[in-house]
Design an enzyme around this catalytic site. Structure first.
Site, PDB file in Angstrom:
ATOM      1  N   HIS A   1      -8.062 -25.732   4.003  1.00  0.00           N
ATOM      2  CA  HIS A   1      -9.461 -25.921   3.612  1.00  0.00           C
ATOM      3  C   HIS A   1      -9.566 -26.838   2.399  1.00  0.00           C
ATOM      4  O   HIS A   1      -8.799 -26.710   1.450  1.00  0.00           O
ATOM      5  CB  HIS A   1     -10.099 -24.577   3.228  1.00  0.00           C
TER       6      HIS A   1
ATOM      7  N   PHE B   1      -9.157 -33.938  17.727  1.00  0.00           N
ATOM      8  CA  PHE B   1     -10.620 -34.071  17.789  1.00  0.00           C
ATOM      9  C   PHE B   1     -11.283 -33.581  16.507  1.00  0.00           C
ATOM     10  O   PHE B   1     -10.644 -32.932  15.674  1.00  0.00           O
ATOM     11  CB  PHE B   1     -11.209 -33.388  19.039  1.00  0.00           C
TER      12      PHE B   1
ATOM     13  N   ARG C   1     -20.691 -29.013  11.857  1.00  0.00           N
ATOM     14  CA  ARG C   1     -21.939 -28.255  12.010  1.00  0.00           C
ATOM     15  C   ARG C   1     -22.569 -27.987  10.646  1.00  0.00           C
ATOM     16  O   ARG C   1     -21.879 -27.991   9.611  1.00  0.00           O
ATOM     17  CB  ARG C   1     -21.704 -26.929  12.748  1.00  0.00           C
TER      18      ARG C   1
ATOM     19  N   SER D   1     -26.919 -17.403   8.992  1.00  0.00           N
ATOM     20  CA  SER D   1     -25.551 -17.198   8.486  1.00  0.00           C
ATOM     21  C   SER D   1     -25.491 -17.455   6.983  1.00  0.00           C
ATOM     22  O   SER D   1     -24.743 -16.782   6.261  1.00  0.00           O
ATOM     23  CB  SER D   1     -24.556 -18.145   9.156  1.00  0.00           C
TER      24      SER D   1
ATOM     25  N   LYS E   1     -24.347 -14.561   4.403  1.00  0.00           N
ATOM     26  CA  LYS E   1     -23.215 -14.778   3.485  1.00  0.00           C
ATOM     27  C   LYS E   1     -23.657 -14.560   2.036  1.00  0.00           C
ATOM     28  O   LYS E   1     -22.933 -13.958   1.240  1.00  0.00           O
ATOM     29  CB  LYS E   1     -22.668 -16.190   3.674  1.00  0.00           C
ATOM     30  N   ALA E   2     -24.884 -15.036   1.710  1.00  0.00           N
ATOM     31  CA  ALA E   2     -25.417 -14.887   0.347  1.00  0.00           C
ATOM     32  C   ALA E   2     -25.561 -13.404   0.015  1.00  0.00           C
ATOM     33  O   ALA E   2     -25.192 -12.961  -1.084  1.00  0.00           O
ATOM     34  CB  ALA E   2     -26.747 -15.608   0.222  1.00  0.00           C
TER      35      ALA E   2
ATOM     36  N   LYS F   1      -4.207 -15.881   5.855  1.00  0.00           N
ATOM     37  CA  LYS F   1      -5.098 -14.811   5.393  1.00  0.00           C
ATOM     38  C   LYS F   1      -4.673 -13.488   6.024  1.00  0.00           C
ATOM     39  O   LYS F   1      -3.960 -13.476   7.029  1.00  0.00           O
ATOM     40  CB  LYS F   1      -6.525 -15.135   5.824  1.00  0.00           C
TER      41      LYS F   1
ATOM     42  N   GLU G   1     -17.289 -28.579   3.327  1.00  0.00           N
ATOM     43  CA  GLU G   1     -15.934 -28.059   3.559  1.00  0.00           C
ATOM     44  C   GLU G   1     -15.290 -28.774   4.742  1.00  0.00           C
ATOM     45  O   GLU G   1     -15.894 -28.910   5.797  1.00  0.00           O
ATOM     46  CB  GLU G   1     -15.991 -26.547   3.848  1.00  0.00           C
TER      47      GLU G   1
ATOM     48  N   LEU H   1     -14.270 -39.764   9.877  1.00  0.00           N
ATOM     49  CA  LEU H   1     -13.038 -39.194  10.443  1.00  0.00           C
ATOM     50  C   LEU H   1     -12.758 -39.752  11.832  1.00  0.00           C
ATOM     51  O   LEU H   1     -11.615 -40.008  12.190  1.00  0.00           O
ATOM     52  CB  LEU H   1     -13.142 -37.662  10.474  1.00  0.00           C
TER      53      LEU H   1
HETATM   54  P1  0O2 Z   1     -18.720 -20.290  10.486  1.00  0.00           P
HETATM   55  O1  0O2 Z   1     -19.586 -21.357  10.019  1.00  0.00           O
HETATM   56  O2  0O2 Z   1     -19.328 -19.548  11.638  1.00  0.00           O
HETATM   57  O3  0O2 Z   1     -17.310 -20.709  10.754  1.00  0.00           O
HETATM   58  P2  0O2 Z   1     -12.499 -17.594   0.272  1.00  0.00           P
HETATM   59  O4  0O2 Z   1     -12.330 -16.588   1.388  1.00  0.00           O
HETATM   60  O5  0O2 Z   1     -13.840 -17.589  -0.367  1.00  0.00           O
HETATM   61  O6  0O2 Z   1     -11.377 -17.562  -0.684  1.00  0.00           O
HETATM   62  P3  0O2 Z   1     -12.622 -19.624   2.293  1.00  0.00           P
HETATM   63  O7  0O2 Z   1     -11.734 -18.942   3.292  1.00  0.00           O
HETATM   64  O8  0O2 Z   1     -12.521 -21.104   2.220  1.00  0.00           O
HETATM   65  O9  0O2 Z   1     -12.394 -19.063   0.880  1.00  0.00           O
HETATM   66  O10 0O2 Z   1     -14.104 -19.285   2.560  1.00  0.00           O
HETATM   67  P4  0O2 Z   1     -14.796 -18.347   3.586  1.00  0.00           P
HETATM   68  O11 0O2 Z   1     -16.210 -18.457   3.216  1.00  0.00           O
HETATM   69  O12 0O2 Z   1     -14.160 -17.005   3.638  1.00  0.00           O
HETATM   70  O13 0O2 Z   1     -14.554 -19.045   4.993  1.00  0.00           O
HETATM   71  C1  0O2 Z   1     -15.086 -20.280   5.264  1.00  0.00           C
HETATM   72  C2  0O2 Z   1     -14.862 -20.564   6.722  1.00  0.00           C
HETATM   73  O14 0O2 Z   1     -13.452 -20.563   7.008  1.00  0.00           O
HETATM   74  C3  0O2 Z   1     -15.422 -19.549   7.689  1.00  0.00           C
HETATM   75  O15 0O2 Z   1     -16.759 -19.794   7.941  1.00  0.00           O
HETATM   76  C4  0O2 Z   1     -14.558 -19.777   8.917  1.00  0.00           C
HETATM   77  O16 0O2 Z   1     -14.933 -20.953   9.581  1.00  0.00           O
HETATM   78  C5  0O2 Z   1     -13.207 -20.014   8.281  1.00  0.00           C
HETATM   79  N1  0O2 Z   1     -12.493 -18.733   8.087  1.00  0.00           N
HETATM   80  C6  0O2 Z   1     -12.076 -18.194   6.935  1.00  0.00           C
HETATM   81  N2  0O2 Z   1     -11.424 -17.048   7.143  1.00  0.00           N
HETATM   82  C7  0O2 Z   1     -11.399 -16.838   8.482  1.00  0.00           C
HETATM   83  C8  0O2 Z   1     -10.843 -15.817   9.319  1.00  0.00           C
HETATM   84  O17 0O2 Z   1     -10.221 -14.830   8.888  1.00  0.00           O
HETATM   85  N3  0O2 Z   1     -11.052 -15.976  10.671  1.00  0.00           N
HETATM   86  C9  0O2 Z   1     -11.724 -17.022  11.198  1.00  0.00           C
HETATM   87  N4  0O2 Z   1     -11.881 -17.071  12.529  1.00  0.00           N
HETATM   88  N5  0O2 Z   1     -12.263 -18.003  10.418  1.00  0.00           N
HETATM   89  C10 0O2 Z   1     -12.099 -17.902   9.087  1.00  0.00           C
HETATM   90  P5  0O2 Z   1     -17.750 -18.611   8.350  1.00  0.00           P
HETATM   91  O18 0O2 Z   1     -18.483 -18.177   7.139  1.00  0.00           O
HETATM   92  O19 0O2 Z   1     -17.025 -17.555   9.114  1.00  0.00           O
HETATM   93  O20 0O2 Z   1     -18.787 -19.271   9.292  1.00  0.00           O
END
Ligand code: 0O2
Length: 202
Positions: A118, A39, A43, A49, A53-54, A110, A137, A21
């Protein structure tokens, strides 16, 4: 479980995607007046985490690598909303990974107010045990979306996922403001780009 050994190839995926990228970004800078990429960050999800999540999603330990799709994560941050779709198109035409799912949380935000694009991909990586295809992702968002998401993420962490309703309301308003900011910036995009070109030449 030897998590370090399990996560090492994911770390390689993140590094490889970042290099690719960043390569796109450099090419844009040489060939075009405006780079759609501001940018890039990446990670590997911390073990704690992953386990949290699991547990939250009832994913058994032996399904973690298939069902948690963001163990490897890279984020592309753009100046303008249009830039996101430019990057999406370019990623869709690449031959070095396969896109298995796309979610446009920009056209449909959302419930939290979160906006971002995504992409879940299958990425082939060479390991000491041979070729492995791992999930990763890619999140693509504007600076304004990133600002909002970073702050909301911190608040979620602070309140352990239970943000008080008054703070939640403020976040909703902030999400609206970020959306409006993106809209306004898009409207004066050409002016901004001209100004940036002049600034670069100086
Ligand atoms: P990290 O690593 O700390 O960022 P799904 O909800 O399953 O239909 P989605 O949204 O792709 O599909 O998956 P998921 O698991 O809900 O979210 C994946 C990542 O998207 C999150 O990682 C966040 O980085 C971002 N994300 C999703 N929804 C939100 C939200 O409402 N607010 C914020 N700030 N970020 C969001 P993690 O798991 O939070 O961890």
């Amino acid at each position: 479980m030897n998590w370090e050994a399990i996560l090492a190839p994911y770390s390689q995926v993140v590094e490889e995607l970042k290099v690719k990228l960043k390569g796109m970004r450099a090419q844009f800078e040489y060939e075009a007046s405006h780079s759609p990429i501001e940018f890039i960050t990446g990670r590997v999800k911390p073990v704690q985490s992953i386990l949290e999540k699991a547990e939250k999603r009832n994913i058994p330990i032996d399904r973690i690598e298939q069902d948690i799709t963001d163990i490897a994560g890279v984020r592309v941050v753009c100046q303008f909303v249009d830039d996101i779709y430019t990057i999406v198109k370019m990623l869709q035409s690449r031959k070095d990974f396969r896109i298995i799912e796309e979610k446009d949380y920009i056209s449909e935000k959302k419930a939290s107010g979160y906006r971002s694009y995504h992409m879940t991909i299958e990425y082939p990586v060479e390991t000491i045990h041979g070729n492995k295809v791992l999930l990763a992702e890619i999140q693509i968002r504007t600076l304004a979306m990133n600002f909002w998401a970073t702050n909301e993420h911190s608040l979620n962490y602070k309140y352990k996922g239970r943000i008080p309703s008054d703070v939640e309301k403020r976040l909703q308003r902030a999400a609206e403001a970020a959306f409006k900011l993106d809209e306004e910036m898009s409207k004066i995009k050409t002016e901004i780009q001209e100004a940036q070109r002049i600034f670069h030449r100086k």
